[in-house]
Design a protein around this motif. Structure first.
Motif, PDB file in Angstrom:
ATOM      1  N   LEU A 199       0.814  -1.221   0.000  1.00 51.94           N
ATOM      2  CA  LEU A 199       0.000   0.000   0.000  1.00 51.94           C
ATOM      3  C   LEU A 199       0.847   1.270   0.000  1.00 51.94           C
ATOM      4  N   GLN A 200       2.141   1.098   0.291  1.00 53.17           N
ATOM      5  CA  GLN A 200       2.966   2.288   0.497  1.00 53.17           C
ATOM      6  C   GLN A 200       3.676   2.762  -0.754  1.00 53.17           C
ATOM      7  N   SER A 201       3.006   2.809  -1.876  1.00 51.91           N
ATOM      8  CA  SER A 201       3.708   3.300  -3.059  1.00 51.91           C
ATOM      9  C   SER A 201       3.478   4.800  -3.182  1.00 51.91           C
ATOM     10  N   ASN A 202       4.286   5.410  -3.997  1.00 53.48           N
ATOM     11  CA  ASN A 202       4.208   6.862  -4.169  1.00 53.48           C
ATOM     12  C   ASN A 202       2.799   7.378  -4.382  1.00 53.48           C
ATOM     13  N   PHE A 203       2.075   6.677  -5.247  1.00 56.29           N
ATOM     14  CA  PHE A 203       0.836   7.254  -5.738  1.00 56.29           C
ATOM     15  C   PHE A 203      -0.296   7.194  -4.736  1.00 56.29           C
ATOM     16  N   ALA A 204      -0.348   6.099  -3.974  1.00 57.19           N
ATOM     17  CA  ALA A 204      -1.483   5.908  -3.085  1.00 57.19           C
ATOM     18  C   ALA A 204      -1.431   6.859  -1.903  1.00 57.19           C
ATOM     19  N   ALA A 205      -0.230   7.273  -1.555  1.00 63.20           N
ATOM     20  CA  ALA A 205      -0.042   7.862  -0.240  1.00 63.20           C
ATOM     21  C   ALA A 205      -0.578   9.281  -0.098  1.00 63.20           C
ATOM     22  N   THR A 206      -0.591  10.018  -1.191  1.00 62.23           N
ATOM     23  CA  THR A 206      -0.833  11.434  -1.061  1.00 62.23           C
ATOM     24  C   THR A 206      -2.170  11.785  -0.437  1.00 62.23           C
ATOM     25  N   THR A 207      -3.216  11.081  -0.858  1.00 62.01           N
ATOM     26  CA  THR A 207      -4.540  11.544  -0.458  1.00 62.01           C
ATOM     27  C   THR A 207      -5.056  10.957   0.850  1.00 62.01           C
ATOM     28  N   ASN A 208      -4.842   9.660   1.052  1.00 60.07           N
ATOM     29  CA  ASN A 208      -5.510   9.039   2.187  1.00 60.07           C
ATOM     30  C   ASN A 208      -4.561   8.608   3.293  1.00 60.07           C
ATOM     31  N   LEU A 209      -3.831   9.570   3.808  1.00 56.06           N
ATOM     32  CA  LEU A 209      -2.846   9.260   4.831  1.00 56.06           C
ATOM     33  C   LEU A 209      -3.491   8.618   6.060  1.00 56.06           C
ATOM     34  N   GLY A 210      -4.665   9.128   6.421  1.00 54.20           N
ATOM     35  CA  GLY A 210      -5.345   8.598   7.604  1.00 54.20           C
ATOM     36  C   GLY A 210      -5.691   7.131   7.437  1.00 54.20           C
ATOM     37  N   ASP A 211      -6.225   6.799   6.254  1.00 53.52           N
ATOM     38  CA  ASP A 211      -6.559   5.398   5.968  1.00 53.52           C
ATOM     39  C   ASP A 211      -5.326   4.520   6.043  1.00 53.52           C
ATOM     40  N   LEU A 212      -4.254   5.030   5.461  1.00 52.44           N
ATOM     41  CA  LEU A 212      -3.018   4.266   5.410  1.00 52.44           C
ATOM     42  C   LEU A 212      -2.524   3.963   6.828  1.00 52.44           C
ATOM     43  N   MET A 213      -2.511   4.987   7.658  1.00 51.48           N
ATOM     44  CA  MET A 213      -2.028   4.804   9.028  1.00 51.48           C
ATOM     45  C   MET A 213      -2.968   3.882   9.809  1.00 51.48           C
ATOM     46  N   ALA A 214      -4.265   3.999   9.538  1.00 50.43           N
ATOM     47  CA  ALA A 214      -5.210   3.130  10.219  1.00 50.43           C
ATOM     48  C   ALA A 214      -4.928   1.684   9.865  1.00 50.43           C
ATOM     49  N   ARG A 215      -4.607   1.448   8.593  1.00 47.53           N
ATOM     50  CA  ARG A 215      -4.285   0.082   8.195  1.00 47.53           C
ATOM     51  C   ARG A 215      -3.013  -0.404   8.875  1.00 47.53           C
ATOM     52  N   GLY A 216      -2.026   0.475   8.950  1.00 46.98           N
ATOM     53  CA  GLY A 216      -0.796   0.121   9.650  1.00 46.98           C
ATOM     54  C   GLY A 216      -1.067  -0.231  11.098  1.00 46.98           C
ATOM     55  N   LEU A 217      -1.928   0.579  11.718  1.00 47.40           N
ATOM     56  CA  LEU A 217      -2.230   0.371  13.134  1.00 47.40           C
ATOM     57  C   LEU A 217      -2.967  -0.946  13.343  1.00 47.40           C
ATOM     58  N   VAL A 218      -4.017  -1.149  12.535  1.00 46.99           N
ATOM     59  CA  VAL A 218      -4.811  -2.369  12.687  1.00 46.99           C
ATOM     60  C   VAL A 218      -3.961  -3.596  12.356  1.00 46.99           C
ATOM     61  N   GLY A 219      -3.090  -3.451  11.345  1.00 49.36           N
ATOM     62  CA  GLY A 219      -2.226  -4.563  10.974  1.00 49.36           C
ATOM     63  C   GLY A 219      -1.242  -4.932  12.077  1.00 49.36           C
ATOM     64  N   SER A 220      -0.890  -3.963  12.910  1.00 52.60           N
ATOM     65  CA  SER A 220       0.053  -4.234  13.998  1.00 52.60           C
ATOM     66  C   SER A 220      -0.663  -4.679  15.267  1.00 52.60           C
ATOM     67  N   LEU A 221      -1.971  -4.511  15.272  1.00 52.68           N
ATOM     68  CA  LEU A 221      -2.732  -4.730  16.498  1.00 52.68           C
ATOM     69  C   LEU A 221      -2.529  -6.106  17.132  1.00 52.68           C
ATOM     70  N   PRO A 222      -2.606  -7.183  16.347  1.00 54.38           N
ATOM     71  CA  PRO A 222      -2.424  -8.499  16.973  1.00 54.38           C
ATOM     72  C   PRO A 222      -1.086  -8.590  17.698  1.00 54.38           C
ATOM     73  N   LEU A 223      -0.074  -7.959  17.127  1.00 53.30           N
ATOM     74  CA  LEU A 223       1.239  -8.023  17.752  1.00 53.30           C
ATOM     75  C   LEU A 223       1.272  -7.185  19.014  1.00 53.30           C
TER      76      LEU A 223
END
Lengths: 464, 374, 301
Positions: free
Chosen positions: C255-279
């Motif tokens: 998900l972390q490519s140049n193009f995706a990142a510009t607009t939906n930073l909040g979504d991206l970080m939310a995914r990072g957070l949820v993805g780390s949650l089990p750990l």
């Protein structure tokens, strides 16, 4: 839970052990699907009936990003802006409207820079997608290995008029006298202009249009004026983490009459007076502060859209995005010609049908119907993105000519675009080129050393 | 491992009765049965790949089809050689001088110790001087390395390893010393420092790519606060590698912290008391009790760290893709790209074998150098 | 002379605090304690900052982030980003993959390593020592660098994009064998003797006596394996060509490519957070086991 373990262990152990027994001999499938079998394959594909096609499903591999959450199921291709939205809507439209109920499912969320890694891996595993997008510059590696279905015969089945393809697109799909794809566009670098800044700097003609520099000296003078009058950068380009900076070098090299490779594509040719001139000129632009050499794609775009750059060098793919979102008077223009001959970096997107181990004619036919549809809707693609249509008929159509901005860079498609070399091993050659230029920009090599070792590395990559 | 002997040296069971109950034959049978599942996966997925790497590296092996062709050592010449390669003694004299000095110092100290170390001293000297000698090779005025990127990525990997290892070891030890007491909240602090270690690499890069972003990052925000403009950490060739090292330190220092803490708690308290009775100050105690008491942890931490650093990939690949230019390209990435971008599995395997040999050598030398009784 | 701060030593441990000589001229204990905590709070706070920022971005609306993302605390709060994680995209599927791969890998690793460890430590058969050395030598193999033969093995047999491919190579874990061997070699021999006299088979002894004893060591190995497997990046990247076969770790990276990142930073970080949650959950619940897993691997305790 234990059952799952056992099943996994068992199902895995058998094939793996078999593989061991034949250790090493398990190279990838499908090595010669070339011309010999093409006629019979074509016949089989041609013989597929409407009834057989009913409910067929095929997989699609492409880049352009994932925007299923914003586009949803929309099939309205006339309102989409940008590559991702347009291709998503086009795919939706095909899924919704094709008379056989063929369903196209997109594979992989890979970003464009790792797209080919994933595709290669899928080919090696004998599970290529049913339809795959490819750059014209990458197609040779696959066509030459017999991994793609030739399309000259297929085109007749669904009446794809490949003679309508513009020359650059026609070159892009060919290898060794045979076509292996259906073209989708020609894309090139453009100069995206913030007209307000040009006005402020007084770099406009009587009609209020920006006057593009026509020599390197004019460019530097204009850049100086821009800096003095507005304090803004004259040029912006993604030089870090992206290849656009190198594409500018390629373009300038070719404008001076030089080239990346020698005439018969057996050796590198960047270590030439034209190469030195182009690199020196670019270095001057960055050194004088007329452009920021550390910009990434994201940063360069933000700086342009934020009104801090007068001319952004970026691809055709952002024309409609900028046209609709830029908070200033936006204009797309041909990449300026500074060294005599008009030339600008260009490439093509093309649709290919990979050879399948199962060689199911129904799937092939479904894939063919899909790319036929895409070729037929080439105008929607060109109008939704800013890419130059791959079809002469579209370029000559009134709708296309009347579309915003298109007339401003029509020449790019007609005469200026210089497709990158159509050769095998392009990824390795391209990497050698990029490394050479970047070693000068980022690692302190002198221009002459960079070009010299770059040329040697290009030659070495060509002969691998 | 040093402890391989200590683990197995213990008599398994020495009871006279066991012969009556379990015969030698059942021992063999049971031993194999109990080992079978592990040995099977171990042979298939660890030993086999090593052997197979060596085999594949002798072939021109195309990822996409064409039949593998045996080419002997060509992949290795492609990797290690070039056109018009020359040797001059002082080509990389700074690095050569450093290596020779360090080598001689180590060899001398080994030599001056117990006699049986002399072989080790000679070995170290030979390896060190050998490396210094090899550094004298370079392409002549009209030459070039066959694969210049290989050397760049090797150099980057070495820099990453040589800079990040001392940082991670030093910081891990420092924090462990700070936290090695029964003060309140010690567990809480430890948890905070340890926490990033459990994150997936892609979450770490997600955070840090944006932390370091010159326009949108937290660090840029902090700088703006002081009226400074953002720094393009990841797109400046001089800052990209340091940024990746900082990210790595943040991510994984907790691992070393935990190891050092455990090691500190094993140091005999009576030694400290004895040292105190001798009037030793904090620094003396640190020098003469703590450091020797931790020597086995040092061996472990450094070896683990070097092995992990040599295989660094995720952070680099996601954050910079090796750029700007090739300033952060590392060995594993080079292997990956040789295989999946340039379709050359044979060459990629030759690179893997190189990595394997270097790591085996490094581990062996480290054991010789640091292990208490290697 | 030695003064040990009275509060510093719990009676049941042999672990001393750092002995602090109380010489004249040293600041009083309380002041030192304040300084100590002040320093560590700042250091730990700095360490926690990046994570805090991710959480904060995940809770900030995307359009706010378009204009400013450099503040440490959310300027406006929303839970939309977190809900979006589950509405769109493949994250749920990635979760399933990571979950299956991680649990199966962990379970099999623990069982295989326990069995092997028991054999190495308690069964006397010829070649034992040599085999053990071979296994331990595996610790020196650069696993990450050996993916080409593994790739050929699995892709050549059509096993790309399968759980088998994601799980099997992970099971060859010499470190786990080392940990378990070490543990079993320290179990007193008498425990086995009694059972032997009763004529119990080796397998029975293993299952009913040894395994229960080894529970703490196995738990530590399990947690350690869990974290490592969840975070594995290169192998899943190589062997999974379809999005639906990505794991959370490779998926997040994609998900972390140049193009995706510009607009939906909040979504991206939310995914990072949820993805780390089990750990993060594993960390909070099993920190102790995880740490012991690490130290066991070092041959410490």
């Amino acid at each position: 839970m234990r059952k799952i373990h056992r099943r996994i262990a068992l199902t895995a152990a058998i094939p793996v052990i078999t593989a061991l027994a034949f250790s090493g001999c398990s190279s990838s499938a499908s090595s010669d699907g070339s011309a010999a079998g093409a006629d019979s394959t074509d016949a089989a594909i041609s013989a597929v009936t409407d009834a057989q096609l009913q409910g067929a499903s095929i997989s699609l591999a492409r880049f352009f990003g994932d925007c299923s959450d914003t586009v949803g199921d929309s099939t309205n291709v006339s309102t989409t802006v940008g590559e991702c939205a347009t291709i998503t809507a086009l795919t939706n439209k095909f899924n919704a409207e094709n008379k056989w109920g063929i369903k196209v499912t997109r594979l992989g969320g890979a970003s464009w820079d790792s797209y080919y890694d994933t595709l290669n891996s899928a080919f090696a595993g004998g599970t290529p997608p049913d339809v795959a997008i490819m750059h014209g510059s990458s197609l040779v590696d696959y066509a030459s290995r017999g991994l793609l279905l030739p399309t000259d015969g297929l085109a007749k089945i669904t009446d794809i008029d490949l003679s309508d393809a513009v020359p650059a697109a026609k070159t892009a799909i060919g290898y060794d006298g045979t076509d292996y794809a259906v073209p989708f566009d020609v894309h090139a670098a453009l100069a995206h202009l913030n007209v307000d800044l040009w006005k402020q700097a007084g770099l406009i003609d009587a009609a209020g249009n920006p006057v593009m520099p026509t020599t390197a000296d004019e460019f530097l003078a204009d850049a100086k004026t821009m800096k003095e009058k507005t304090g803004k950068n004259f040029m912006g380009v993604a030089r870090s983490g992206d290849q656009l900076g190198v594409h500018v070098f390629e373009s300038l090299l070719q404008q001076g009459g030089g080239d990346i490779l020698n005439a018969d594509a057996t050796a590198g040719a960047i270590d030439s007076p034209q190469g030195t001139t182009a690199l020196d000129f670019m270095n001057k632009v960055f050194a004088e502060g007329y452009a920021d050499g550390n910009q990434t794609y994201d940063a360069a775009q933000q700086s342009f859209l934020g009104g801090d750059t007068a001319m952004l060098v970026n691809g055709t793919w952002v024309v409609d995005q900028y046209r609709t979102t830029a908070p200033f008077t936006y204009k797309a223009a041909n990449f300026p010609t500074l060294f005599g001959t008009p030339a600008v970096w260009a490439d093509s997107h093309t649709w290919t049908i990979p050879v399948q181990p199962q060689a199911d004619p129904v799937k092939y036919r479904a894939a063919l119907e899909f790319i036929t549809f895409l070729y037929a809707h080439d105008q929607d693609w060109a109008l939704g993105t800013g890419h130059i249509s791959a079809r002469t008929s579209v370029l000559n159509s009134d709708t296309y000519k009347a579309a915003p901005q298109r007339a401003n860079y029509a020449d790019t498609g007609l005469t200026i675009a210089r497709p990158i070399p159509h050769i095998a091993n392009w990824p390795a050659v391209s990497k050698a080129l990029v490394n050479a230029i970047e070693s000068n920009w980022f690692q302190g090599s002198s221009p002459s050393d960079a070009l010299k070792s770059g040329q040697a590395n290009i030659t070495s990559a060509l002969n691998q | 491992m040093t402890s391989s002997d200590t683990v197995l040296r213990r008599p398994v069971t020495a009871s006279p009765r066991r012969k009556q109950t379990l015969s030698r034959r059942t021992d063999v049978r049971d031993g194999l049965l109990f080992l079978a599942p592990f040995l099977l996966v171990y042979a298939l997925f660890l030993l086999y790949p090593v052997v197979q790497s060596v085999i594949i590296s002798g072939f021109k092996w195309d990822l996409l089809g064409a039949k593998p062709k045996f080419i002997g050592l060509d992949n290795y010449t492609h990797m290690l050689w070039g056109t018009d390669i020359q040797w001059s003694p002082g080509h990389a004299w700074v690095a050569q001088l450093i290596i020779i000095t360090i080598t001689l110092l180590i060899a001398r100290s080994l030599f001056l110790r117990a006699g049986r170390r002399r072989a080790g001293a000679v070995a170290v000297a030979v390896v060190g001087l050998g490396i210094a000698f090899v550094l004298g090779f370079h392409p002549g005025p009209d030459g070039a390395w066959n694969d210049a990127n290989f050397w760049t990525s090797l150099q980057n990997t070495l820099v990453f390893t040589l800079v990040s290892t001392p940082l991670l070891v030093g910081l891990g030890l420092g924090l462990a010393l700070l936290l090695n007491n029964k003060r309140k909240a010690g567990g809480f602090y430890r948890a905070i420092f340890f926490l990033p270690y459990v994150l997936p690499v892609s979450a770490v890069t997600l955070i840090w790519s944006y932390m370091l972003n010159p326009d949108r990052g937290l660090i840029a925000g902090f700088l703006n606060w002081f009226g400074l403009s953002g720094i393009p950490f990841l797109s400046d060739p001089n800052l990209a590698m340091p940024s990746i090292i900082v990210t790595t330190v943040w991510w994984s220092v907790g691992f070393n912290l935990v190891l050092f803490l455990a090691g500190l708690q094993d140091v005999e308290p009576s030694l400290y008391e004895a040292a105190s009775l001798d009037g030793a100050g904090y620094w003396k105690k640190f020098q003469h009790v703590t450091i020797p008491g931790l020597s086995h942890v040092f061996v472990l931490v450094i070896i683990t760290q070097v092995i992990a650093s040599f295989q660094v990939f995720g952070q680099v690949y996601i954050m910079t893709k090796g750029g700007p230019g090739t300033s952060t390209e590392v060995l594993i990435q080079h292997i990956y790209e040789a295989g999946f971008k340039n379709y050359q599995l044979g060459y990629a395997s030759a690179l893997s074998v190189f990595l394997f040999v270097v790591m085996a050598a490094v581990s062996a030398i480290q054991f010789r150098l640091i292990a208490k009784d290697a | 002379m030695v003064t040990v701060a009275p509060s510093a030593v719990a009676p049941d441990t042999a672990v001393p605090s750092r002995p602090i000589p109380s010489k004249d001229g040293q600041p009083p204990k309380r002041a030192r304690s304040v300084r100590y905590h002040a320093f560590l709070i700042i250091a730990a706070g700095t360490w926690f900052l990046p994570l805090l920022w991710m959480i904060s971005l995940a809770l900030t609306p995307n359009d706010v982030l378009q204009t400013s993302s450099t503040s440490l605390l959310p300027t406006a709060l929303t839970l939309d980003n977190l809900f979006n994680v589950f509405n769109a995209g493949d994250l749920l599927r990635w979760f399933l993959n990571s979950f299956v791969v991680t649990t199966v890998t962990t379970a099999l690793t623990v069982v295989f390593c326990a069995m092997a460890g028991y054999a190495f430590a308690r069964i006397d058969f010829p070649g034992r020592r040599a085999l053990f050395v071979v296994v331990i030598a595996g610790l020196m193999v650069p696993r990450e660098g050996m993916f080409i033969p593994l790739f050929l093995l699995f892709s050549g047999t059509g096993q790309q994009n399968t759980y088998d491919a994601l799980i099997l190579p992970r099971l060859a874990a010499p470190l786990g064998v080392f940990i378990m061997t070490q543990f079993f070699s320290k179990v007193p021999a008498e425990m086995e003797e009694a059972a032997r006299i009763d004529g119990a088979t080796r397998w029975r002894i293993f299952v009913s006596i040894m395994l229960p004893l080894a529970r703490p060591a196995m738990a530590s190995l399990a947690i350690f394996t869990f974290v490592l497997t969840w975070n594995d990046y290169l192998w899943p990247l190589v062997i999974s060509t379809k999005t639906e076969w990505f794991t959370v770790t490779t998926g997040l990276a994609s998900l972390q490519s140049n193009f995706a990142a510009t607009t939906n930073l909040g979504d991206l970080m939310a995914r990072g957070l949820v993805g780390s949650l089990p750990l993060l959950v594993v960390f909070l619940l099993f920190q102790r086991q995880l740490i012991r897993g690490i130290t066991l691997g070092s041959g410490e305790k």
